[in-house]
Motif scaffolding. Structure first.
Motif, PDB file in Angstrom:
ATOM      1  N   MET A   1     -14.847  20.005  -9.344  1.00 49.95           N
ATOM      2  CA  MET A   1     -14.477  18.697  -9.845  1.00 49.95           C
ATOM      3  C   MET A   1     -13.648  17.985  -8.794  1.00 49.95           C
ATOM      4  SD  MET A   1     -12.437  17.843 -13.299  1.00 49.95           S
ATOM      5  CE  MET A   1     -12.334  16.191 -13.851  1.00 49.95           C
ATOM      6  N   SER A   2     -14.040  16.766  -8.479  1.00 46.11           N
ATOM      7  CA  SER A   2     -13.330  15.980  -7.480  1.00 46.11           C
ATOM      8  C   SER A   2     -12.103  15.313  -8.101  1.00 46.11           C
ATOM      9  CB  SER A   2     -14.267  14.917  -6.907  1.00 46.11           C
ATOM     10  OG  SER A   2     -13.563  14.074  -6.044  1.00 46.11           O
ATOM     11  N   THR A   3     -11.022  15.283  -7.358  1.00 41.76           N
ATOM     12  CA  THR A   3      -9.807  14.615  -7.828  1.00 41.76           C
ATOM     13  C   THR A   3      -9.598  13.279  -7.124  1.00 41.76           C
ATOM     14  OG1 THR A   3      -8.485  15.801  -6.193  1.00 41.76           O
ATOM     15  CG2 THR A   3      -8.658  16.781  -8.399  1.00 41.76           C
ATOM     16  N   ASP A   4     -10.581  12.858  -6.335  1.00 46.29           N
ATOM     17  CA  ASP A   4     -10.464  11.577  -5.651  1.00 46.29           C
ATOM     18  C   ASP A   4     -10.554  10.439  -6.654  1.00 46.29           C
ATOM     19  OD1 ASP A   4     -10.307  12.899  -3.247  1.00 46.29           O
ATOM     20  OD2 ASP A   4     -12.429  12.609  -2.764  1.00 46.29           O
ATOM     21  N   LEU A   5      -9.730   9.441  -6.452  1.00 50.81           N
ATOM     22  CA  LEU A   5      -9.785   8.247  -7.290  1.00 50.81           C
ATOM     23  C   LEU A   5     -10.867   7.311  -6.788  1.00 50.81           C
ATOM     24  CD1 LEU A   5      -5.971   7.452  -7.604  1.00 50.81           C
ATOM     25  CD2 LEU A   5      -7.450   8.443  -9.347  1.00 50.81           C
ATOM     26  N   HIS A   6     -11.457   6.579  -7.677  1.00 47.11           N
ATOM     27  CA  HIS A   6     -12.440   5.569  -7.283  1.00 47.11           C
ATOM     28  C   HIS A   6     -11.719   4.540  -6.404  1.00 47.11           C
ATOM     29  CE1 HIS A   6     -15.156   2.130  -7.581  1.00 47.11           C
ATOM     30  NE2 HIS A   6     -16.096   3.056  -7.790  1.00 47.11           N
ATOM     31  N   PRO A   7     -12.377   4.043  -5.366  1.00 46.64           N
ATOM     32  CA  PRO A   7     -11.729   3.071  -4.471  1.00 46.64           C
ATOM     33  C   PRO A   7     -11.188   1.838  -5.191  1.00 46.64           C
ATOM     34  CG  PRO A   7     -13.789   3.836  -3.518  1.00 46.64           C
ATOM     35  CD  PRO A   7     -13.720   4.400  -4.904  1.00 46.64           C
ATOM     36  N   SER A   8     -11.798   1.433  -6.295  1.00 41.43           N
ATOM     37  CA  SER A   8     -11.287   0.270  -7.024  1.00 41.43           C
ATOM     38  C   SER A   8      -9.926   0.571  -7.646  1.00 41.43           C
ATOM     39  CB  SER A   8     -12.276  -0.181  -8.100  1.00 41.43           C
ATOM     40  OG  SER A   8     -12.424   0.800  -9.098  1.00 41.43           O
ATOM     41  N   ILE A   9      -9.742   1.799  -8.102  1.00 37.68           N
ATOM     42  CA  ILE A   9      -8.446   2.193  -8.670  1.00 37.68           C
ATOM     43  C   ILE A   9      -7.391   2.220  -7.566  1.00 37.68           C
ATOM     44  CG2 ILE A   9      -7.158   4.049  -9.814  1.00 37.68           C
ATOM     45  CD1 ILE A   9      -9.797   4.741 -11.268  1.00 37.68           C
ATOM     46  N   VAL A  10      -7.740   2.760  -6.422  1.00 38.19           N
ATOM     47  CA  VAL A  10      -6.807   2.792  -5.296  1.00 38.19           C
ATOM     48  C   VAL A  10      -6.413   1.369  -4.904  1.00 38.19           C
ATOM     49  CG1 VAL A  10      -6.514   3.457  -2.870  1.00 38.19           C
ATOM     50  CG2 VAL A  10      -7.671   5.012  -4.458  1.00 38.19           C
ATOM     51  N   ALA A  11      -7.393   0.466  -4.857  1.00 37.35           N
ATOM     52  CA  ALA A  11      -7.111  -0.919  -4.488  1.00 37.35           C
ATOM     53  C   ALA A  11      -6.211  -1.592  -5.529  1.00 37.35           C
ATOM     54  CB  ALA A  11      -8.410  -1.692  -4.305  1.00 37.35           C
ATOM     55  N   LEU A  12      -6.433  -1.325  -6.820  1.00 44.19           N
ATOM     56  CA  LEU A  12      -5.578  -1.889  -7.867  1.00 44.19           C
ATOM     57  C   LEU A  12      -4.154  -1.358  -7.769  1.00 44.19           C
ATOM     58  CD1 LEU A  12      -7.990  -1.882 -10.937  1.00 44.19           C
ATOM     59  CD2 LEU A  12      -6.943  -3.895  -9.889  1.00 44.19           C
ATOM     60  N   VAL A  13      -4.026  -0.059  -7.529  1.00 43.77           N
ATOM     61  CA  VAL A  13      -2.700   0.544  -7.388  1.00 43.77           C
ATOM     62  C   VAL A  13      -1.994  -0.047  -6.165  1.00 43.77           C
ATOM     63  CG1 VAL A  13      -1.464   2.690  -6.869  1.00 43.77           C
ATOM     64  CG2 VAL A  13      -3.269   2.666  -8.598  1.00 43.77           C
ATOM     65  N   SER A  14      -2.721  -0.184  -5.068  1.00 43.87           N
ATOM     66  CA  SER A  14      -2.147  -0.750  -3.856  1.00 43.87           C
ATOM     67  C   SER A  14      -1.695  -2.193  -4.088  1.00 43.87           C
ATOM     68  CB  SER A  14      -3.165  -0.690  -2.720  1.00 43.87           C
ATOM     69  OG  SER A  14      -2.642  -1.286  -1.556  1.00 43.87           O
ATOM     70  N   LEU A  15      -2.525  -2.982  -4.746  1.00 46.38           N
ATOM     71  CA  LEU A  15      -2.165  -4.364  -5.055  1.00 46.38           C
ATOM     72  C   LEU A  15      -0.888  -4.399  -5.895  1.00 46.38           C
ATOM     73  CD1 LEU A  15      -2.687  -7.427  -5.264  1.00 46.38           C
ATOM     74  CD2 LEU A  15      -4.183  -6.924  -7.213  1.00 46.38           C
ATOM     75  N   ALA A  16      -0.856  -3.602  -6.952  1.00 45.77           N
ATOM     76  CA  ALA A  16       0.315  -3.580  -7.833  1.00 45.77           C
ATOM     77  C   ALA A  16       1.572  -3.149  -7.094  1.00 45.77           C
ATOM     78  CB  ALA A  16       0.052  -2.653  -9.022  1.00 45.77           C
ATOM     79  N   ALA A  17       1.463  -2.123  -6.278  1.00 50.83           N
ATOM     80  CA  ALA A  17       2.628  -1.631  -5.538  1.00 50.83           C
ATOM     81  C   ALA A  17       3.137  -2.687  -4.563  1.00 50.83           C
ATOM     82  CB  ALA A  17       2.267  -0.348  -4.793  1.00 50.83           C
ATOM     83  N   ASN A  18       2.233  -3.364  -3.883  1.00 50.13           N
ATOM     84  CA  ASN A  18       2.642  -4.411  -2.943  1.00 50.13           C
ATOM     85  C   ASN A  18       3.340  -5.557  -3.653  1.00 50.13           C
ATOM     86  OD1 ASN A  18       1.618  -4.170   0.060  1.00 50.13           O
ATOM     87  ND2 ASN A  18       0.106  -3.138  -1.217  1.00 50.13           N
ATOM     88  N   VAL A  19       2.812  -5.965  -4.784  1.00 47.20           N
ATOM     89  CA  VAL A  19       3.433  -7.063  -5.538  1.00 47.20           C
ATOM     90  C   VAL A  19       4.794  -6.627  -6.061  1.00 47.20           C
ATOM     91  CG1 VAL A  19       3.240  -8.487  -7.621  1.00 47.20           C
ATOM     92  CG2 VAL A  19       1.260  -8.199  -6.119  1.00 47.20           C
ATOM     93  N   ALA A  20       4.860  -5.463  -6.690  1.00 47.33           N
ATOM     94  CA  ALA A  20       6.114  -4.993  -7.285  1.00 47.33           C
ATOM     95  C   ALA A  20       7.195  -4.760  -6.234  1.00 47.33           C
ATOM     96  CB  ALA A  20       5.874  -3.717  -8.089  1.00 47.33           C
ATOM     97  N   ALA A  21       6.782  -4.368  -5.029  1.00 47.62           N
ATOM     98  CA  ALA A  21       7.747  -4.078  -3.967  1.00 47.62           C
ATOM     99  C   ALA A  21       8.106  -5.309  -3.141  1.00 47.62           C
ATOM    100  CB  ALA A  21       7.187  -2.995  -3.049  1.00 47.62           C
ATOM    101  N   ASN A  22       7.545  -6.453  -3.483  1.00 50.52           N
ATOM    102  CA  ASN A  22       7.774  -7.668  -2.687  1.00 50.52           C
ATOM    103  C   ASN A  22       7.349  -7.486  -1.236  1.00 50.52           C
ATOM    104  OD1 ASN A  22       8.683  -9.623  -4.484  1.00 50.52           O
ATOM    105  ND2 ASN A  22      10.786  -8.864  -4.408  1.00 50.52           N
ATOM    106  N   HIS A  23       6.288  -6.756  -1.029  1.00 46.01           N
ATOM    107  CA  HIS A  23       5.773  -6.548   0.327  1.00 46.01           C
ATOM    108  C   HIS A  23       5.350  -7.895   0.902  1.00 46.01           C
ATOM    109  CE1 HIS A  23       3.016  -5.375   3.540  1.00 46.01           C
ATOM    110  NE2 HIS A  23       3.661  -4.209   3.538  1.00 46.01           N
ATOM    111  N   PRO A  24       5.644  -8.143   2.178  1.00 45.02           N
ATOM    112  CA  PRO A  24       5.288  -9.447   2.762  1.00 45.02           C
ATOM    113  C   PRO A  24       3.800  -9.789   2.639  1.00 45.02           C
ATOM    114  CG  PRO A  24       6.723  -8.247   4.247  1.00 45.02           C
ATOM    115  CD  PRO A  24       6.372  -7.304   3.115  1.00 45.02           C
ATOM    116  N   GLY A  25       2.920  -8.814   2.693  1.00 45.51           N
ATOM    117  CA  GLY A  25       1.486  -9.071   2.567  1.00 45.51           C
ATOM    118  C   GLY A  25       1.047  -9.295   1.134  1.00 45.51           C
ATOM    119  N   GLN A  26       1.896  -8.933   0.165  1.00 43.11           N
ATOM    120  CA  GLN A  26       1.676  -9.109  -1.271  1.00 43.11           C
ATOM    121  C   GLN A  26       0.377  -8.488  -1.778  1.00 43.11           C
ATOM    122  OE1 GLN A  26       2.020 -13.402  -1.318  1.00 43.11           O
ATOM    123  NE2 GLN A  26       4.112 -13.226  -2.070  1.00 43.11           N
ATOM    124  N   GLY A  27      -0.257  -7.624  -1.016  1.00 45.60           N
ATOM    125  CA  GLY A  27      -1.482  -6.976  -1.470  1.00 45.60           C
ATOM    126  C   GLY A  27      -2.707  -7.867  -1.398  1.00 45.60           C
TER     127      GLY A  27
END
Length: 103
Positions: A1-27
């Motif tokens: 069984m693979s534990t890799d996340l679907h790339p769309s989930i990774v992209a959503l998590v990355s977007l959320a983390a960037n926004v929540a962290a006030n990253h200059p690129g904002q995701g």
């Protein structure tokens, strides 16, 4: 069984983390990826709203904690700070302004 996340989930998590962290690129770099994966605008909007809510809630709680500590040094300032500080909620997580749960 693979534990890799679907790339769309990774992209959503990355977007959320960037926004929540006030990253200059904002995701923003994730938006085209998400569209390519077929993620709807409504789903992206929900992730952004939740991330901003968590970011804002965190800032309010930090401000309230700072104000309480500061007021300990200057008790006469407590009333003035209470008027400008956001009230700290005892809840772990509150819904977003549109009612979406964030936890």
């Amino acid at each position: 069984m693979s534990t890799d996340l679907h790339p769309s989930i990774v992209a959503l998590v990355s977007l959320a983390a960037n926004v929540a962290a006030n990253h200059p690129g904002q995701g923003l770099c994730q938006i085209e990826r998400l569209k390519d994966y077929g993620v709807s605008r409504e789903q992206i909007d929900t992730v952004i709203e939740i991330a901003r809510h968590i970011r804002d809630e965190t800032a309010q709680k930090l401000d309230a904690k700072f104000d309480a500590a500061y007021a300990g040094h200057f008790p006469q300032a407590a009333d003035r700070l209470a008027a400008i500080a956001a009230a700290e909620s005892g809840a772990c997580c509150t819904p977003t302004p549109s009612g979406k749960p964030c936890c």
